[in-house]
Design a protein around this motif. Structure first.
Motif, PDB file in Angstrom:
ATOM      1  N   PHE A  48       0.876  -1.690  -0.002  1.00 30.15           N
ATOM      2  CA  PHE A  48      -0.284  -0.272  -0.294  1.00 30.15           C
ATOM      3  C   PHE A  48       1.190   1.070   0.307  1.00 30.15           C
ATOM      4  N   LYS A  49       0.827   2.313  -1.035  1.00 29.64           N
ATOM      5  CA  LYS A  49       1.404   3.923  -0.797  1.00 29.64           C
ATOM      6  C   LYS A  49       0.891   4.209   0.865  1.00 29.64           C
ATOM      7  N   ASN A  50      -0.030   4.468   1.480  1.00 30.92           N
ATOM      8  CA  ASN A  50      -0.671   4.893   2.442  1.00 30.92           C
ATOM      9  C   ASN A  50      -1.900   4.155   2.790  1.00 30.92           C
ATOM     10  N   LYS A  51      -1.944   5.318   4.278  1.00 34.50           N
ATOM     11  CA  LYS A  51      -3.480   4.675   4.754  1.00 34.50           C
ATOM     12  C   LYS A  51      -4.844   4.760   4.077  1.00 34.50           C
ATOM     13  N   ASP A  52      -4.425   5.878   2.986  1.00 30.36           N
ATOM     14  CA  ASP A  52      -5.107   5.760   2.312  1.00 30.36           C
ATOM     15  C   ASP A  52      -5.536   5.055   1.701  1.00 30.36           C
ATOM     16  N   ASP A  53      -4.684   4.255   1.496  1.00 26.98           N
ATOM     17  CA  ASP A  53      -4.369   2.989   0.074  1.00 26.98           C
ATOM     18  C   ASP A  53      -5.553   2.411   0.668  1.00 26.98           C
ATOM     19  N   VAL A  54      -4.758   1.942   2.111  1.00 25.25           N
ATOM     20  CA  VAL A  54      -4.911   0.815   2.757  1.00 25.25           C
ATOM     21  C   VAL A  54      -6.786   1.157   3.399  1.00 25.25           C
ATOM     22  N   LEU A  55      -7.172   1.656   3.301  1.00 24.08           N
ATOM     23  CA  LEU A  55      -8.690   2.158   3.263  1.00 24.08           C
ATOM     24  C   LEU A  55      -9.441   1.439   1.981  1.00 24.08           C
ATOM     25  N   ILE A  56      -8.837   2.402   1.153  1.00 28.02           N
ATOM     26  CA  ILE A  56      -9.964   1.822  -0.332  1.00 28.02           C
ATOM     27  C   ILE A  56      -9.554   0.922  -0.763  1.00 28.02           C
ATOM     28  N   PRO A 114     -11.239  13.731   0.417  1.00 22.53           N
ATOM     29  CA  PRO A 114     -11.733  13.013  -0.628  1.00 22.53           C
ATOM     30  C   PRO A 114     -11.653  11.738  -1.818  1.00 22.53           C
ATOM     31  N   GLU A 115     -10.009  12.416  -1.264  1.00 21.23           N
ATOM     32  CA  GLU A 115      -8.988  10.727  -2.559  1.00 21.23           C
ATOM     33  C   GLU A 115      -9.727  10.083  -1.827  1.00 21.23           C
ATOM     34  N   VAL A 116      -9.901   8.557  -0.850  1.00 18.76           N
ATOM     35  CA  VAL A 116     -10.452   7.836  -0.053  1.00 18.76           C
ATOM     36  C   VAL A 116     -12.240   7.954  -1.151  1.00 18.76           C
ATOM     37  N   ARG A 117     -13.247   8.802  -0.414  1.00 19.07           N
ATOM     38  CA  ARG A 117     -14.195   9.074  -1.478  1.00 19.07           C
ATOM     39  C   ARG A 117     -13.812   8.820  -3.545  1.00 19.07           C
ATOM     40  N   LYS A 118     -12.989   9.174  -3.633  1.00 19.37           N
ATOM     41  CA  LYS A 118     -13.658   9.418  -4.496  1.00 19.37           C
ATOM     42  C   LYS A 118     -12.370   7.820  -5.316  1.00 19.37           C
ATOM     43  N   GLY A 119     -11.469   7.444  -4.711  1.00 19.16           N
ATOM     44  CA  GLY A 119     -11.448   5.706  -4.626  1.00 19.16           C
ATOM     45  C   GLY A 119     -12.854   4.840  -3.850  1.00 19.16           C
ATOM     46  N   ILE A 120     -13.268   4.802  -3.612  1.00 23.42           N
ATOM     47  CA  ILE A 120     -14.548   3.825  -3.363  1.00 23.42           C
ATOM     48  C   ILE A 120     -15.814   4.395  -4.501  1.00 23.42           C
ATOM     49  N   GLY A 121     -15.306   5.077  -4.921  1.00 25.38           N
ATOM     50  CA  GLY A 121     -16.528   5.626  -6.328  1.00 25.38           C
ATOM     51  C   GLY A 121     -16.865   4.513  -7.038  1.00 25.38           C
ATOM     52  N   LYS A 122     -16.122   4.341  -7.342  1.00 25.80           N
ATOM     53  CA  LYS A 122     -15.894   3.579  -8.206  1.00 25.80           C
ATOM     54  C   LYS A 122     -16.589   1.927  -8.005  1.00 25.80           C
ATOM     55  N   ILE A 123     -16.435   1.743  -6.536  1.00 22.75           N
ATOM     56  CA  ILE A 123     -16.506   0.486  -6.480  1.00 22.75           C
ATOM     57  C   ILE A 123     -17.816   0.658  -6.281  1.00 22.75           C
ATOM     58  N   LEU A 124     -18.543   1.624  -5.628  1.00 22.17           N
ATOM     59  CA  LEU A 124     -19.837   1.995  -5.654  1.00 22.17           C
ATOM     60  C   LEU A 124     -20.976   1.930  -6.534  1.00 22.17           C
ATOM     61  N   LYS A 125     -20.054   2.182  -7.360  1.00 17.71           N
ATOM     62  CA  LYS A 125     -20.939   2.207  -8.767  1.00 17.71           C
ATOM     63  C   LYS A 125     -21.501   0.628  -9.164  1.00 17.71           C
ATOM     64  N   ARG A 126     -20.202   0.254  -8.699  1.00 13.56           N
ATOM     65  CA  ARG A 126     -20.257  -1.396  -9.042  1.00 13.56           C
ATOM     66  C   ARG A 126     -22.430  -1.669  -8.118  1.00 13.56           C
ATOM     67  N   TYR A 127     -21.932  -1.657  -7.354  1.00 12.55           N
ATOM     68  CA  TYR A 127     -23.069  -1.838  -6.282  1.00 12.55           C
ATOM     69  C   TYR A 127     -24.794  -1.167  -6.927  1.00 12.55           C
ATOM     70  N   THR A 128     -24.597  -0.108  -7.257  1.00  6.69           N
ATOM     71  CA  THR A 128     -25.682   1.205  -8.083  1.00  6.69           C
ATOM     72  C   THR A 128     -25.684   0.130  -9.186  1.00  6.69           C
ATOM     73  N   ASP A 129     -25.348   0.084  -9.616  1.00 11.29           N
ATOM     74  CA  ASP A 129     -24.890  -0.388 -11.431  1.00 11.29           C
ATOM     75  C   ASP A 129     -26.033  -1.803 -10.558  1.00 11.29           C
ATOM     76  N   VAL A 130     -26.084  -2.517 -10.275  1.00  9.73           N
ATOM     77  CA  VAL A 130     -27.179  -3.715  -9.696  1.00  9.73           C
ATOM     78  C   VAL A 130     -28.502  -3.709  -9.068  1.00  9.73           C
ATOM     79  N   ILE A 131     -28.271  -2.812  -8.254  1.00 14.21           N
ATOM     80  CA  ILE A 131     -29.841  -2.297  -8.082  1.00 14.21           C
ATOM     81  C   ILE A 131     -30.630  -1.544  -9.207  1.00 14.21           C
ATOM     82  N   ASP A 132     -29.988  -0.588 -10.319  1.00 10.17           N
ATOM     83  CA  ASP A 132     -30.687  -0.686 -11.236  1.00 10.17           C
ATOM     84  C   ASP A 132     -30.930  -2.456 -11.853  1.00 10.17           C
ATOM     85  N   ARG A 133     -29.874  -2.481 -12.356  1.00 14.67           N
ATOM     86  CA  ARG A 133     -31.038  -3.987 -13.111  1.00 14.67           C
ATOM     87  C   ARG A 133     -31.831  -4.531 -12.767  1.00 14.67           C
TER      88      ARG A 133
END
Length: 194
Positions: A48-56, A114-133
């Motif tokens: 991991f690059k740093n603690k934020d990278d661990v959380l992401i 914000p960097e962490v929130r941006k990092g998790i946004g891509k993964i969260l989109k995959r989940y919201t796509d499931v709901i959309d389907r």
């Protein structure tokens, strides 16, 4: 950086969940995570690059595996109404079975930068796509109202599940999350069904 696989990587991810749940993200030093994972501090920086990278990475690994599980379960069910039921049950069960993960996902991720929130946004989109389907399929099959705005329904479903878990944490886990499945499902279906 070494490849993000293997026993040490898994140990660090699982240790991070425990340490962040216990101490909070801001007080969860890399050295505490390393101790909990039974690795040297420097080993963390091999992965991991740093603690934020661990959380992401925690979010990516844990939520990614969960989304895959949800997708596989939903493939076995053709009815959008039943798919919605399974989604709710799986979501609530995931956190009911792992209170530390619930704390990290529901409380600590929201206090990150914000960097962490941006990092998790891509993964969260995959989940919201499931709901959309599920919603789109329900509209196509005529079991959900044709005038629904899929984005609003997705926010309603995700937001309700999200708040249900957060409220459960804030109330010290005094009740079973999974036992909320029937009532939430009925609420959604009555709201969006024909």
């Amino acid at each position: 950086m070494v490849k993000r696989t293997g026993d040490k990587y898994e140990a660090i991810i699982n240790a991070a969940v425990r340490v962040i749940a216990e101490y909070g993200y801001h007080n969860a030093q890399v050295s505490k995570i390393a101790r909990e994972a039974k690795v040297a501090d420097g080993t963390i920086y091999l992965y991991f690059k740093n603690k934020d990278d661990v959380l992401i990475s925690v979010f990516r690994e844990k939520m990614g595996a969960f989304i895959t599980e949800v997708e596989q379960e939903l493939e076995k069910v053709s009815s959008p109404v039943e798919q919605l039921y399974h989604l709710i049950r799986l979501h609530l069960n995931k956190f009911d079975q792992n209170k530390q993960l619930a704390i990290v996902m529901q409380i600590e991720l929201r206090q990150s930068n914000p960097e962490v929130r941006k990092g998790i946004g891509k993964i969260l989109k995959r989940y919201t796509d499931v709901i959309d389907r599920i919603v789109e399929s329900g509209i196509e099959q005529g079991v959900f109202r044709p005038d629904l705005d899929v984005r609003i329904v997705r926010r309603m479903i995700f937001g309700t599940l999200d708040e249900t878990v957060t409220s459960w944490i804030m109330n010290d886990y005094k009740y079973s999350l999974v036992e909320q499945t029937e009532q939430l499902h009925r609420l959604f279906v009555q709201g969006i069904g024909k």
